[in-house]
Structures are given as structure tokens and as C-alpha cells.
Enzyme design. Sequence first.
Site, PDB file in Angstrom:
ATOM      1  N   ARG A   1      40.155  12.535  -8.656  1.00 18.91           N
ATOM      2  CA  ARG A   1      39.201  11.662  -7.992  1.00 18.91           C
ATOM      3  C   ARG A   1      37.959  11.441  -8.850  1.00 18.91           C
ATOM      4  O   ARG A   1      37.392  10.347  -8.905  1.00 18.91           O
ATOM      5  CB  ARG A   1      38.809  12.259  -6.641  1.00 18.91           C
ATOM      6  CG  ARG A   1      37.814  11.443  -5.861  1.00 18.91           C
ATOM      7  CD  ARG A   1      38.355  10.072  -5.552  1.00 18.91           C
ATOM      8  NE  ARG A   1      37.461   9.308  -4.686  1.00 18.91           N
ATOM      9  CZ  ARG A   1      37.681   8.082  -4.280  1.00 18.91           C
ATOM     10  NH1 ARG A   1      38.783   7.467  -4.669  1.00 18.91           N
ATOM     11  NH2 ARG A   1      36.839   7.467  -3.494  1.00 18.91           N
TER      12      ARG A   1
ATOM     13  N   SER B   1      40.956  -4.927  -5.100  1.00 20.63           N
ATOM     14  CA  SER B   1      41.620  -3.989  -5.992  1.00 20.63           C
ATOM     15  C   SER B   1      43.132  -3.969  -5.721  1.00 20.63           C
ATOM     16  O   SER B   1      43.761  -5.033  -5.674  1.00 20.63           O
ATOM     17  CB  SER B   1      40.980  -2.608  -5.806  1.00 20.63           C
ATOM     18  OG  SER B   1      41.333  -1.739  -6.829  1.00 20.63           O
TER      19      SER B   1
ATOM     20  N   ASP C   1      32.444  -5.004 -13.438  1.00 11.56           N
ATOM     21  CA  ASP C   1      33.688  -4.308 -13.123  1.00 11.56           C
ATOM     22  C   ASP C   1      34.518  -4.199 -14.405  1.00 11.56           C
ATOM     23  O   ASP C   1      34.974  -5.200 -14.940  1.00 11.56           O
ATOM     24  CB  ASP C   1      34.448  -5.108 -12.050  1.00 11.56           C
ATOM     25  CG  ASP C   1      35.739  -4.436 -11.608  1.00 11.56           C
ATOM     26  OD1 ASP C   1      36.126  -3.401 -12.206  1.00 11.56           O
ATOM     27  OD2 ASP C   1      36.356  -4.942 -10.650  1.00 11.56           O
TER      28      ASP C   1
ATOM     29  N   HIS D   1      33.318  -1.737 -10.332  1.00 10.97           N
ATOM     30  CA  HIS D   1      34.462  -2.062  -9.476  1.00 10.97           C
ATOM     31  C   HIS D   1      34.124  -1.860  -7.992  1.00 10.97           C
ATOM     32  O   HIS D   1      34.582  -2.608  -7.134  1.00 10.97           O
ATOM     33  CB  HIS D   1      35.649  -1.185  -9.882  1.00 10.97           C
ATOM     34  CG  HIS D   1      36.923  -1.517  -9.174  1.00 10.97           C
ATOM     35  ND1 HIS D   1      37.491  -2.768  -9.223  1.00 10.97           N
ATOM     36  CD2 HIS D   1      37.746  -0.772  -8.398  1.00 10.97           C
ATOM     37  CE1 HIS D   1      38.617  -2.768  -8.507  1.00 10.97           C
ATOM     38  NE2 HIS D   1      38.783  -1.578  -7.996  1.00 10.97           N
ATOM     39  N   ASP D   2      33.328  -0.858  -7.706  1.00 15.95           N
ATOM     40  CA  ASP D   2      32.955  -0.550  -6.318  1.00 15.95           C
ATOM     41  C   ASP D   2      32.183  -1.684  -5.640  1.00 15.95           C
ATOM     42  O   ASP D   2      32.010  -1.660  -4.417  1.00 15.95           O
ATOM     43  CB  ASP D   2      32.089   0.715  -6.268  1.00 15.95           C
ATOM     44  CG  ASP D   2      32.916   1.946  -5.940  1.00 15.95           C
ATOM     45  OD1 ASP D   2      34.128   1.790  -5.684  1.00 15.95           O
ATOM     46  OD2 ASP D   2      32.353   3.057  -5.927  1.00 15.95           O
TER      47      ASP D   2
END
Lengths: 196, 379
Positions: B224, B154, B321, B354-355
Amino acid sequence: MRLDLSHIQRWIAPGSRVLDLGCGDGVFLEFLRDQRQVRGTGLEIDQKYITAAIARGLNVIEQNMDEGLSNFPDQSFDTVVLALALQAVRYPERVLDEMLRIGREGIVTFPNFGHWRCRLMLGLQGHMPVSSFMPYTWYNTPNIHFCTVKDFEDLCVAKDIRIVSREVVGETRDKPLLSNTWPNLFASTAIYRITR
Amino acid sequence: MSAQQSVGIVTPQVARFDEPLALTCGRQLDTYELVYETYGELNASRSNAVLICHALSGNHHAAGYHSADDKKPGWWNECIGPGKPIDTNRFFVVCLNNLGGCHGSTGPSSINPATGRPWGPDFPPLRTRDWVHSQARLADYLGIGCWAAVIGGSLGGMQAMRWSLEFPDRIRHCIVIAAALKLSAQNLAFNEVARQAIESDPDYFGGNYQSSNTVPARGLALARMIGHITYLSDDAMANKFGRDLRSGSLSRGEDSNAEFQVQSYLRYQGSQFSGHFDANTYILMTRALDYFDLALEYDNDPVAAFRHAQCSFLVISFSTDWRFSPERSREIVDALIAAERPVTYAEIDAKEGHDAFLMPIPRYLDVFRAYMRRVGDET
């Protein structure tokens, strides 16, 4: 080394840049790197092969050539290799064009569908050829564009592709004389070095 | 995770720098501190050092545990350790908290020596380039002339790419995971919503919340929550929560509100985060992410940019992602191909979004491990 690869390695100049389309586990690029100081890049879609090629320390790109090769600049490689994959691509004609756009020279190897065993199976037995060399049946084969030595050479004429050299591999028991004299009948694998 | 696969208990260290650091914004930091951790041993030829660059909300604690009763290991424990892709039996691994961070390195919550009060919103804005230059100072401090690899996912991947251009002779391999050459408008938009969430919290006080003894916890939690949604794929959320209810019911005759599992999960993530992260740092980091544009100073031509690099590259993306999609990674790869740089690319099938770059996905670890073995063989 696979027979077609041991033939074509002689056409690759030391220190040159080689793009191997469908590089498999990278054994050929590894050989070229270690023996010819070739700077190679491989293209592959099979996950196991990609990891194996990375483990050999090669540069390999996960990319499906059926979706194009336009990300490779014109004349950015000395040689582009397509070994035993022509029959498995969706648009063989386009791949040949792209190979000669990207590379100064192309090297193509393919199984010759004009081999006498193929003709025998189709002509006399009435079945699509299945052999140890082409082990798939028609409904599960990845090979979707078979051609013969004659067919390929006709295509080269039609597309203004110049054949620099041709080699053929017959069955191991064959005398090379047979496959060299009547390649369309006795070559099991055809090997071409092409340019424009 | 078995014990032999962990780097064990690690202790953060602090490096203090007294030589001023000129920043991209035109200002400078006269003095600053960087907190970092190391795993593994530096070899005699100092050729096996690897730098880990963290992502938006990351820190220096990438692997191992801080104490015997520490419940959670470092954020990249899946990939760093003995026998893991970044094998601490072979590599000397360095991970720092970036400048501007809130986990021990100098940042907005540190004291500004000029005023004796916290920097707060007056802390200079930072770019990825500034991080890379401060990381180079840390390399000098540790006696590392050239990294065997600079690795990041990232925003960390963006730092790795920037390294390849800023210090081409100090990096042999650049590993870029789930990153992009620059943010898309959609990405910029998400970051703006996150900042607005923080700045519109009445406890934010224009960033001077420390002086007011408040914390914009609600705004930071909301920021968040938004970010977290973008790190997960639709499928991952469906698998994890579906439409499961945590309380209440959707039956007829039910007049109180039902609560979905995903709601309580997001709220929990948000409140956990706002309890340990600094709001000004979050704003600073999202801006650095927004401003990153690898090729901006190379006539907007990533090919021209990468011609300055001398290292080999590994680029990895993940199929689901959507924050930094495989298309973004292919732009990196294509620019590298056109610049005739050695590059390896793998697109990993993963449902985690994405994680995924933090997850132990078998094929991801295989590719990563195979490549790192090559890096190690060259040290």
C-alpha cells in the site's frame, strides 16, 4: 449571433460533420446542431469556454491547435471552421493545411488588417491599430499574425488553396457595396470558404 | 460537508446469483454474491441509472455514511450526492464491490463451496471483462436495461471503457477519469513490487494465510505504501510533508535517528490499509489491472475497438497524475476521435497527482457537473 458566424452558417450542409477550431462557448455549434442537425466537435483551450460548451451538450476537446491537429484523421469532417482565430495561431499556414486535410472544406474568418481605419492609424497616426473590433494593444494582444484580404488571397494562390466563396462584413453603417467592391479597404471581417 | 449535500445514511445490500458466470480464464463461478449500495430513486422509465465502478482498493461504499456516528463518508462522497456532479436528485446511482473484492462480494476470503474452506489463492483470476459481465448481471437483477452512464476513475475508468465494448447497447455515456488504454511497463513494475511485498511476507503462506490464522500485514502495508506514493505527485508530497521531522533532529551531535513526517504518514496509511483489506484480493486486483488492455482482442487497435462502442464519452485527466498521465488519456481521446465516436475531453490542472480524481477540485467538479447535466437531460 456574431456577424461572421451568421454568414458562414449558410455554407454548412444539414446533417454534416463540423469541426470548430476555437469553438468558444459553443454557441455556434449549438446553433448548427439545433437548426442543421450538424454533428459537431469543438476544440478549445479556454477553461471557462470548455465548461460552457459542455453545458450546451456539445462534444468539446481541450486541445491547443498550436501543438498540432494530427490526431484528427484525413477527411474525417465535412467542414472545418476557424472563426476569428487565424490571427491568433502560431502557424497559420500549417493550420490551413491541417484544416483542408481533416475537412473537405474549410471556413476561415479573420479581421482584415487592410481596413481603412487600420491604415489610417498606422499610416497617419503612426500607431498599431486599436479599435473596438481589435481592442488589444500590441504588447498584450493574443493576435500575433495579422493579415489583409490581399495577403490571405496571395497565400491561397501560393498554397494551391481554392477559394470557393468570399464574403465580407463591413462596419454596420457601411453600405455593403463599399466592402464588396473594395474589400481590402472596407471589409472589417473577411470570410472565406476554401478547399483543395 | 453540509447535511443536505450528503445522501445520508445508507445500507449495503446483497444480490445472490445462482447462474454460473463463465470467466475469461476459462473457469466459472457457479454461485456468487455482490454487495452494493444505491443512492437516489430509479425513475419510472428506468432511464436514470448510473453505475459507479471502483478502483483498485475501492468498494461499494461510494457515498453517504453507514451510521450516525460514522466518521468517514464513502470514497466518492465529493462527487455523489444531492446537487453534486452525480446528482442523486436526478440519478439512481449504483455502486458495487467487485467480484474478487473483500468488502462483502464473493472473493478469495469467501468460502469455496466445493471445499468448505476459504478460496484463498485458488480463487479464479479475474479480468476487467469479468467484472463488467458480473455488473451486467447486477443490472439485470435491478431491472436496469441501459445505464444512463457508466463512470469510473483509474481502474474504474477501464471498466467503464470495457462496458462500452462488451455491452454497447446498455450504456449511453461512458465517463473515464484518470485512466489508460493499458498499463505502461512502469505501472506493471510498481504492481509487481507490491505483490512481491505481500508474497515475501512470512505470514503469507502462499496465500493460505487464513487457514494458518495469520495475516500478511507487513507485506500488505508495504504494498500500500508503494501504491500510495504513486498516487501522489511530487508537489503534493512536498506541500503536505516537505522535509518536516516528526521526531529527532538533524543537528550535529545527534546520534539517534530522525523521523520525517512522510515516513510516519506512509506507515500509518499502510497499517490502516492492511487492517481492513485482504492480501489475496489486492493481488487479484493488481493482476486485473496489469492484464487490462482494451484493444488486445481488437488486433491491438484501439480505434477498431472503439468502433464497437455506441455511447458518448467524457474523458478527464489531471496535470500532475504520473500514474495515468494526461498522455494516456489523450490516447483514449485520439482513438475515439479516429473511431468517430462523440467525445469530450478536459485536462484538469491539479497538484494532487492521481488521487485528484477523488478530490473536490473546482474545475473538475464543474466539468463533471456540466456533463452529467447533459446525461440527465437525456434520461
